[in-house]
Motif scaffolding. Sequence first.
Motif, mmCIF file in Angstrom:
data_model
loop_
_atom_site.group_PDB
_atom_site.id
_atom_site.type_symbol
_atom_site.label_atom_id
_atom_site.label_comp_id
_atom_site.label_asym_id
_atom_site.label_seq_id
_atom_site.Cartn_x
_atom_site.Cartn_y
_atom_site.Cartn_z
ATOM 1 N N ILE A 223 -126.621 17.813 22.541
ATOM 2 C CA ILE A 223 -127.734 18.581 21.994
ATOM 3 C C ILE A 223 -128.894 17.664 21.640
ATOM 4 C CG2 ILE A 223 -128.479 19.951 20.002
ATOM 5 C CD1 ILE A 223 -125.605 21.189 20.029
ATOM 6 N N LEU A 224 -128.590 16.569 20.950
ATOM 7 C CA LEU A 224 -129.633 15.634 20.523
ATOM 8 C C LEU A 224 -130.365 15.013 21.713
ATOM 9 C CD1 LEU A 224 -131.002 14.222 18.128
ATOM 10 C CD2 LEU A 224 -129.241 12.463 18.280
ATOM 11 N N VAL A 225 -129.624 14.561 22.714
ATOM 12 C CA VAL A 225 -130.242 13.941 23.880
ATOM 13 C C VAL A 225 -131.127 14.941 24.626
ATOM 14 C CG1 VAL A 225 -129.716 13.024 26.178
ATOM 15 C CG2 VAL A 225 -128.552 12.122 24.196
ATOM 16 N N ASN B 151 -139.005 16.314 24.878
ATOM 17 C CA ASN B 151 -140.292 15.757 24.480
ATOM 18 C C ASN B 151 -140.736 14.648 25.431
ATOM 19 O OD1 ASN B 151 -140.745 17.334 22.099
ATOM 20 N ND2 ASN B 151 -139.156 16.135 21.103
ATOM 21 N N GLY B 152 -139.791 13.984 26.040
ATOM 22 C CA GLY B 152 -140.115 12.920 26.975
ATOM 23 C C GLY B 152 -140.810 13.418 28.226
ATOM 24 N N GLY C 132 -135.754 7.734 28.001
ATOM 25 C CA GLY C 132 -136.590 6.686 27.417
ATOM 26 C C GLY C 132 -137.897 7.261 26.890
ATOM 27 N N ALA C 133 -138.499 8.150 27.648
ATOM 28 C CA ALA C 133 -139.742 8.793 27.200
ATOM 29 C C ALA C 133 -139.493 9.637 25.957
ATOM 30 C CB ALA C 133 -140.330 9.649 28.313
ATOM 31 N N GLY C 134 -138.358 10.310 25.921
ATOM 32 C CA GLY C 134 -138.022 11.101 24.733
ATOM 33 C C GLY C 134 -137.828 10.227 23.509
ATOM 34 N N ILE C 135 -137.133 9.118 23.680
ATOM 35 C CA ILE C 135 -136.929 8.185 22.571
ATOM 36 C C ILE C 135 -138.263 7.575 22.151
ATOM 37 C CG2 ILE C 135 -135.869 5.981 21.924
ATOM 38 C CD1 ILE C 135 -133.478 6.814 23.753
ATOM 39 N N ALA C 136 -139.093 7.218 23.138
ATOM 40 C CA ALA C 136 -140.420 6.663 22.825
ATOM 41 C C ALA C 136 -141.252 7.684 22.055
ATOM 42 C CB ALA C 136 -141.136 6.252 24.113
#
Length: 149
Positions: A86-88, A94-95, A130-134
């Motif tokens: 779910i979190l990922v 958003n990424g 990576g874009a989501g984490i960024a």
Amino acid sequence: MLILLAVAVIAKNQSLMVAVGFLLIIKWIGLGEKLFPLFQQKGINIGVTVITIAVLTPIVTGEIGFKQLGEAVKSSYAWVALGSGILVALIAANGIDLLKNDPHITTALVFGTILSVALFKGVAVGPLIGAGIAYFAMKIVTFFSNLNG
């Protein structure tokens, strides 16, 4: 691209070898002008669809059914996996917007993914997550920056 192909061969990364080889062939046979824009616009969605097909295949084949699902909810690891999934997915959502709207971030994420795939045996789903984490990290930085004035 030939340098990337050499890195892929040295790192023995089959996914990167196939991807670079495929793109070079498309370019060499003259289809790049037609196909590269499609890959840029739709590639992430196509990739996510292929990954989703791979994940759903055990359900279609009957390897995973309601019995396994019932057994899984009894495991604490399954609950961790459920929460992680779910979190990922939320972070990656958003990424997608970040990748579409911020080209210099996209370049850095793609380069980071290439390095990870080539040098650390990573998997090329990196740009999306990576874009989501960024995006998430940028929001945290913005939040704390606004607290300080």
